[in-house]
Write an enzyme that holds these catalytic residues in place. Structure first.
Site, PDB file in Angstrom:
ATOM      1  N   ARG A  34      53.058  41.283  47.616  1.00  0.00           N
ATOM      2  CA  ARG A  34      53.431  41.667  46.260  1.00  0.00           C
ATOM      3  C   ARG A  34      55.051  42.004  46.221  1.00  0.00           C
ATOM      4  O   ARG A  34      55.357  41.898  45.094  1.00  0.00           O
ATOM      5  CB  ARG A  34      52.636  42.892  45.873  1.00  0.00           C
ATOM      6  CG  ARG A  34      51.403  42.673  45.343  1.00  0.00           C
ATOM      7  CD  ARG A  34      50.490  43.999  45.036  1.00  0.00           C
ATOM      8  NE  ARG A  34      49.103  43.426  44.208  1.00  0.00           N
ATOM      9  CZ  ARG A  34      48.357  44.295  43.972  1.00  0.00           C
ATOM     10  NH1 ARG A  34      48.506  45.550  44.460  1.00  0.00           N
ATOM     11  NH2 ARG A  34      47.263  43.926  43.329  1.00  0.00           N
ATOM     12  N   LYS A 200      35.614  48.693  44.403  1.00  0.00           N
ATOM     13  CA  LYS A 200      35.718  49.204  43.228  1.00  0.00           C
ATOM     14  C   LYS A 200      34.649  48.927  42.391  1.00  0.00           C
ATOM     15  O   LYS A 200      34.786  48.006  41.486  1.00  0.00           O
ATOM     16  CB  LYS A 200      36.962  48.820  42.815  1.00  0.00           C
ATOM     17  CG  LYS A 200      38.332  49.404  43.268  1.00  0.00           C
ATOM     18  CD  LYS A 200      39.500  48.818  42.695  1.00  0.00           C
ATOM     19  CE  LYS A 200      40.721  49.103  43.450  1.00  0.00           C
ATOM     20  NZ  LYS A 200      41.806  47.723  43.246  1.00  0.00           N
ATOM     21  N   GLY A 343      44.470  43.045  45.316  1.00  0.00           N
ATOM     22  CA  GLY A 343      45.341  43.415  46.635  1.00  0.00           C
ATOM     23  C   GLY A 343      45.066  43.135  47.937  1.00  0.00           C
ATOM     24  O   GLY A 343      45.517  42.445  48.924  1.00  0.00           O
ATOM     25  N   GLY A 366      41.671  43.619  39.546  1.00  0.00           N
ATOM     26  CA  GLY A 366      40.971  44.068  38.029  1.00  0.00           C
ATOM     27  C   GLY A 366      41.686  43.434  36.978  1.00  0.00           C
ATOM     28  O   GLY A 366      40.968  42.829  35.990  1.00  0.00           O
TER      29      GLY A 366
END
Ligand code: ADP
Ligand code: MG
Length: 382
Positions: A34, A200, A343, A366
């Protein structure tokens, strides 16, 4: 949607919201993808003789101790190495020190403020998009550039909030992500398969319902599978389960959802692995098993479009990486459009050596799921 390359940035003070939410273990960056993905926008601003102020979050900040774990200091060091240029790190998110450093910036100086989510300890000011905080950050510059795709599905002070107070545009990373995801969003070639894993749960379970209208099948592994298996009345032992989501799961279009048929389990999270079809009361499911790998492969081999978010197991321990690696290997041999997002997911694909085998590696999990669902991302509509 205003593009960075259609905005006059010459000699301006720019505030760039970047996504430096990278995996960190004991203060060491495990994967810097990133950070690398932010370089194009930063270099473009340097070429335009800008003063550059960078904002990012890292992790979730719930206690004072989290502040030690999630300081952006190590990231400023890595960024400086990648740019081959000094990055001035300010261990504050606002106040006199920030004001003074910004006032004395010269063109081409780069300043990184401390983790924006430190402001969450202060009444969730960042996550609730507090207007006083947003306007303070906006007061530091002339133009706002959003280049943090991973948080575009969130309306926070450091993205949407600042954009309300400054002329704003999208950076090169966000533009690239949208362009790549658009290729599969509206008219994906079928069969279109979505692979979901990771941990998640509640966030992503809700997206399954919408995505199931577009996708032909949804292959579910990782911890997410255990919530669905439990909702179906199957014993999942001590596996990670989101009990709050059980009643919702019961309403899902279960026909399209393909679940694991065997599992790699252990009695402790770092314990010895065994393979089983039936998880015992004391066991924890930590990866998909070989029969599940074969099952998932049979679907993937017929697919024309694949979107994957979430590792198939607790990959941080090499004993539970096999399922994720297996899917990378299968996908690498297919002639299908393949996008992986998130990620941890991106980090797995890159570290396992499959970076060039995917059509696109998205920095957002997400965010990319919500974009594919057809939702408008608040961070993109600035
Ligand atoms: P991404 O960052 O790609 O969006 P998530 O953050 O949702 O993915 O999920 C990644 C996390 O899920 C990793 O920390 C991984 O260890 C965890 N995980 C995956 N499968 C399991 C499992 N069976 N049990 C516990 N944790 C799991
Ligand atoms: Mg993650």
């Amino acid at each position: 949607m205003i593009r960075i390359d259609e905005t006059n940035l010459r000699n301006k003070t720019v505030i760039i919201r970047v996504d430096f939410n990278v995996p960190i273990k004991d203060g060491v960056i495990v994967d810097d993808n990133r950070i690398k993905e932010s370089l194009k926008t930063i270099n473009y601003c340097l070429d335009n003789n800008c003063k550059i102020i960078l904002l990012s979050h890292l992790g979730k900040i719930k206690t004072e101790e989290d502040k030690v774990k999630y300081s952006l200091k190590p990231i400023s060091i890595r960024l400086s190495e990648l740019l081959n240029k000094e990055v001035i790190f300010i261990p504050e998110t606002r106040g006199k020190i920030v004001d003074d450093v910004v006032k004395n910036m010269k063109n081409k100086d780069i300043v990184l403020l401390e983790n924006t989510r430190f402001e969450d300890l202060n009444g969730k000011l960042e996550s609730s998009c507090d207007d006083t905080l947003s306007s303070y950050w906006a007061s530091l510059g002339d133009i706002f550039i959003n280049d943090a795709f991973g948080t575009c599905h969130r309306k926070h002070a450091s993205n949407v909030g600042i954009s309300k107070h400054l002329p704003s545009c999208l950076g090169f990373l966000v533009l690239k992500e949208i362009e790549e995801l658009d290729k599969i969003k509206n008219n994906p070639s079928h069969p279109f398969i979505i692979i979901l894993g990771g941990s998640k749960l509640s966030d992503k379970l809700k997206t399954i319902e919408n995505l199931s209208k577009k996708a032909d099948y949804i292959l579910v592994g990782g911890a997410m599978a255990y919530t669905i298996l439990k909702a179906k009345g199957i014993n999942v032992g001590k596996s990670l389960v989101d009990d709050d989501a059980i009643s919702f799961v019961k309403t899902l279009p279960i026909k399209k959802i393909i679940l694991p048929v065997d599992h790699v389990v252990a009695l402790e999270i770092d314990g010895t692995r065994t393979i089983t079809k039936n998880i015992g009361d004391e066991e924890i499911g930590l990866d998909i098993g070989p029969e599940t790998e074969k099952l998932f492969k049979s679907y993937l081999e017929k697919s024309k479009t694949i979107f994957w978010n979430g590792p198939m197991g607790y990959y941080e321990n090499p004993s539970y990486q096999e399922g994720t690696k297996f899917l990378c290997e299968v996908i690498s041999k297919l002639d299908a459009t393949s996008i992986v997002g998130g990620g941890d997911s991106a980090s797995c694909v890159i570290n396992m050596g499959y970076k060039d085998k995917f059509t696109h590696i998205s920095t957002g999990g997400g965010a990319s799921l919500e974009y594919l669902e057809g939702k408008e991302l608040p961070g993109v509509n600035i």
